[in-house]
Design a protein around this motif. Structure first.
Motif, PDB file in Angstrom:
ATOM      1  N   CYS A 148       0.865  -1.181   0.000  1.00  0.00           N
ATOM      2  CA  CYS A 148       0.000   0.000   0.000  1.00  0.00           C
ATOM      3  C   CYS A 148       0.897   1.226   0.000  1.00  0.00           C
ATOM      4  O   CYS A 148       1.949   1.213   0.630  1.00  0.00           O
ATOM      5  N   LEU A 205      -0.036   4.010   1.249  1.00  0.00           N
ATOM      6  CA  LEU A 205      -0.393   4.792   2.437  1.00  0.00           C
ATOM      7  C   LEU A 205       0.230   4.148   3.674  1.00  0.00           C
ATOM      8  O   LEU A 205       0.693   3.004   3.621  1.00  0.00           O
ATOM      9  N   THR A 206       0.239   4.893   4.745  1.00  0.00           N
ATOM     10  CA  THR A 206       0.965   4.419   5.925  1.00  0.00           C
ATOM     11  C   THR A 206       0.139   4.640   7.192  1.00  0.00           C
ATOM     12  O   THR A 206       0.581   5.309   8.124  1.00  0.00           O
ATOM     13  N   CYS A 207      -1.064   4.112   7.209  1.00  0.00           N
ATOM     14  CA  CYS A 207      -1.895   4.263   8.409  1.00  0.00           C
ATOM     15  C   CYS A 207      -1.147   3.604   9.578  1.00  0.00           C
ATOM     16  O   CYS A 207      -0.628   2.496   9.422  1.00  0.00           O
ATOM     17  N   PHE A 248      -1.791   2.156  12.320  1.00  0.00           N
ATOM     18  CA  PHE A 248      -2.228   0.937  13.013  1.00  0.00           C
ATOM     19  C   PHE A 248      -2.261  -0.277  12.083  1.00  0.00           C
ATOM     20  O   PHE A 248      -2.650  -1.354  12.487  1.00  0.00           O
ATOM     21  N   CYS A 249      -1.851  -0.085  10.809  1.00  0.00           N
ATOM     22  CA  CYS A 249      -2.078  -1.137   9.809  1.00  0.00           C
ATOM     23  C   CYS A 249      -0.780  -1.809   9.403  1.00  0.00           C
ATOM     24  O   CYS A 249       0.182  -1.149   9.026  1.00  0.00           O
ATOM     25  N   THR A 295      -0.321  -3.808   6.755  1.00  0.00           N
ATOM     26  CA  THR A 295      -0.078  -3.672   5.310  1.00  0.00           C
ATOM     27  C   THR A 295       0.649  -2.359   5.028  1.00  0.00           C
ATOM     28  O   THR A 295       1.478  -2.270   4.125  1.00  0.00           O
ATOM     29  N   GLY A 296       0.327  -1.325   5.816  1.00  0.00           N
ATOM     30  CA  GLY A 296       0.922  -0.010   5.598  1.00  0.00           C
ATOM     31  C   GLY A 296       2.431   0.017   5.821  1.00  0.00           C
ATOM     32  O   GLY A 296       3.105   0.975   5.418  1.00  0.00           O
ATOM     33  N   GLY A 326      -4.041  -3.138   0.424  1.00  0.00           N
ATOM     34  CA  GLY A 326      -4.073  -2.087  -0.574  1.00  0.00           C
ATOM     35  C   GLY A 326      -5.219  -1.109  -0.442  1.00  0.00           C
ATOM     36  O   GLY A 326      -6.200  -1.344   0.267  1.00  0.00           O
ATOM     37  N   GLU A 327      -5.079   0.022  -1.136  1.00  0.00           N
ATOM     38  CA  GLU A 327      -6.130   1.045  -1.188  1.00  0.00           C
ATOM     39  C   GLU A 327      -6.809   0.917  -2.554  1.00  0.00           C
ATOM     40  O   GLU A 327      -6.256   1.332  -3.579  1.00  0.00           O
ATOM     41  N   SER A 345      -9.653   4.429   2.620  1.00  0.00           N
ATOM     42  CA  SER A 345      -9.143   5.272   3.691  1.00  0.00           C
ATOM     43  C   SER A 345      -9.578   6.723   3.474  1.00  0.00           C
ATOM     44  O   SER A 345      -9.326   7.574   4.308  1.00  0.00           O
TER      45      SER A 345
HETATM   46 FE1  SF4 Z   1      -4.174   2.477   5.402  1.00  0.00          FE
HETATM   47 FE2  SF4 Z   1      -5.837   0.718   4.216  1.00  0.00          FE
HETATM   48 FE3  SF4 Z   1      -3.340   1.100   3.236  1.00  0.00          FE
HETATM   49 FE4  SF4 Z   1      -3.675  -0.149   5.571  1.00  0.00          FE
HETATM   50  S1  SF4 Z   1      -4.342  -0.880   3.576  1.00  0.00           S
HETATM   51  S2  SF4 Z   1      -2.160   1.495   5.121  1.00  0.00           S
HETATM   52  S3  SF4 Z   1      -5.468   0.913   6.421  1.00  0.00           S
HETATM   53  S4  SF4 Z   1      -4.996   2.612   3.342  1.00  0.00           S
END
Ligand code: SF4
Ligand code: SAH
Length: 399
Positions: free
Chosen positions: A136, A138-140, A142-143, A145-146, A201-202, A235
């Motif tokens: 992904c 993005l870098t949330c 708590f996640c 995958t991020g 993934g997003e 997200s």
């Molecule tokens: Fe954020 Fe969703 Fe990517 Fe996880 S998979 S980092 S929650 S956008």
């Protein structure tokens, strides 16, 4: 021969032949034209392949009894109906299944990338959670995958392939374990009743491929899963939300997780680009909303961060006027996670406030935690190679 729109989507699989499983009508048409099927037969042949692949779950061309013997032989000599390769299958104590899947290499890839897909059986339904990207961008915070860099977007056939593979493994084709007994599987007997784009993934950053894949999954002459049973979770890629509503029209889930920009900026960093007010405006305008078609708001419960009763009340206020469901998600830990989940009593108190405001059963029971299959725990070992690590010349078929 008709034009092949994007021949690069056909990759040789592990058997050395490209798989037709997961292709759309256009892809099947191009594949058939490519082996010399005359133009005037294409529509009929595409229709036959379509129903063998998506209604019956055929895994071999030999089974296609209404296709001529010669054509079956040519198809089998040129193509396959291979699914993504299973690297590992894990079964949780609660019936949840997780597959680690290997996809054929594309372009520069030195190693075949891997993704995860999860099946969650419940009394009333069975939900398949599928991935849309490898990693992904993005870098949330708590996640899990991020923490994995984006390797690449999945192509439609790889997204649809997850559904086919899952139906194979759980015996969800007509005739149970053997897909070739004939007859359709009545909707009431289906195991996979819902699909959620909540894996890796997003999905809105892979818009066209995810849209094309969902069109195949929802196709009434094939897999025929109602769009009301497909949910895309985002997200909050605000500009793509109305486009998704118009072009795909599935159900929508929003990873909200905080009700103040200051906190959401930290937890869900895309919020710095598209703050809460803009996100809510996009939700209000989402086409087709009604009490029967609500947006799901996901809210992961993080101890001392977003779990106060004041936050619960602010949440209710924020969602006022939007046909909404609230999904409180107990935080699923992963090694090295910077957060702690809320105490169960606090989740209950928070849920009580939400409940009193008229939102029914808002807490999502964690499923498959023992096999790291729960929300946000998915991560594969696929790495993105830097430009330096790639092979110098692209030989066209990978290394
Ligand atoms: Fe954020 Fe969703 Fe990517 Fe996880 S998979 S980092 S929650 S956008
Ligand atoms: N990228 C999309 C879809 C994949 S994430 C999105 O972010 O919506 C699917 C859901 O799992 C999201 O709501 C996400 O916020 C949530 N999630 C991520 N990590 C989690 C964790 N460790 N515990 C609980 N839920 C998590």
């Amino acid at each position: 021969m008709s034009a092949v729109r994007d021949p690069s989507t056909l990759q040789p699989g592990s058997v050395g032949r490209a798989s037709l499983a997961g292709l759309g009508r256009e892809g099947l048409r191009a594949a058939l034209a490519g082996i010399g099927v005359p133009d005037k037969q294409l529509k009929m042949r595409v229709g036959q392949l379509w129903s063998w692949i998506y209604v019956r779950g055929a895994t071999a061309f030999e089974a296609m009894s209404d296709v001529s013997k010669e054509l079956r032989a040519t198809l089998a000599g040129t193509y396959s109906l291979e699914r993504p390769e299973i690297v590992a299958e894990q079964l949780s104590g609660d019936g949840t299944r997780k597959w680690l899947l290997r996809l054929p290499k594309r372009g520069h890839e030195m190693r075949a990338p891997e993704i995860e897909t999860v099946y969650i059986p419940e009394a009333e339904r069975g939900t398949l959670c599928i991935s849309s990207q490898i990693g992904c961008t993005l870098t949330c915070s708590f996640c899990h995958t991020g923490t994995q860099r984006l390797v690449r977007n999945l192509v439609p056939a790889e997204i649809v392939g997850q559904v086919l593979l899952a139906r194979d493994r759980i015996g969800d084709w007509p005739g149970g374990a053997s897909p070739h007994d004939g007859g359709l599987l009545p909707a009431a007997e289906r195991k996979i009743t819902n699909v959620v784009l909540m894996g890796m993934g997003e999905p809105l950053y892979n818009f066209d491929n995810v849209r094309d894949a969902m069109a195949i999954v929802a196709d009434g002459e094939g897999l025929a899963l109602s769009k009301r049973r497909i949910t895309l979770s985002t997200s909050g890629v605000v500009p793509q939300i109305p486009r998704w509503g118009e072009q795909a029209g599935t159900m929508l889930a929003i990873s909200l997780h905080a009700v103040r920009d200051e906190l959401r900026d930290k937890l869900v960093p895309i919020n710095r680009k598209y703050p809460i007010a803009e996100l809510m405006a996009a939700c209000r305008a989402y086409p087709g909303l009604s009490n029967a078609r609500r947006i799901t708001f996901e809210y992961v419960m993080l101890k001392g961060l977003n779990d106060s009763l004041a936050d619960a009340r602010a949440l209710i206020k924020l969602l006022a006027g939007i046909p909404a469901k609230i999904n409180l998600i107990p935080f699923n830990p992963w090694p090295g996670a910077p957060h702690e989940g809320s105490d169960w009593e606090q989740i209950e108190r928070f849920a009580e406030v939400v409940n009193r405001a008229g939102y029914a059963s808002p807490v999502r029971t964690p499923r498959g935690r023992d096999i790291m299959a729960a929300c946000g725990q998915l991560k594969s070992e696929s790495l993105k190679l830097s430009a330096r690590e790639r092979p110098i010349a692209d030989s066209g078929g990978g290394a």
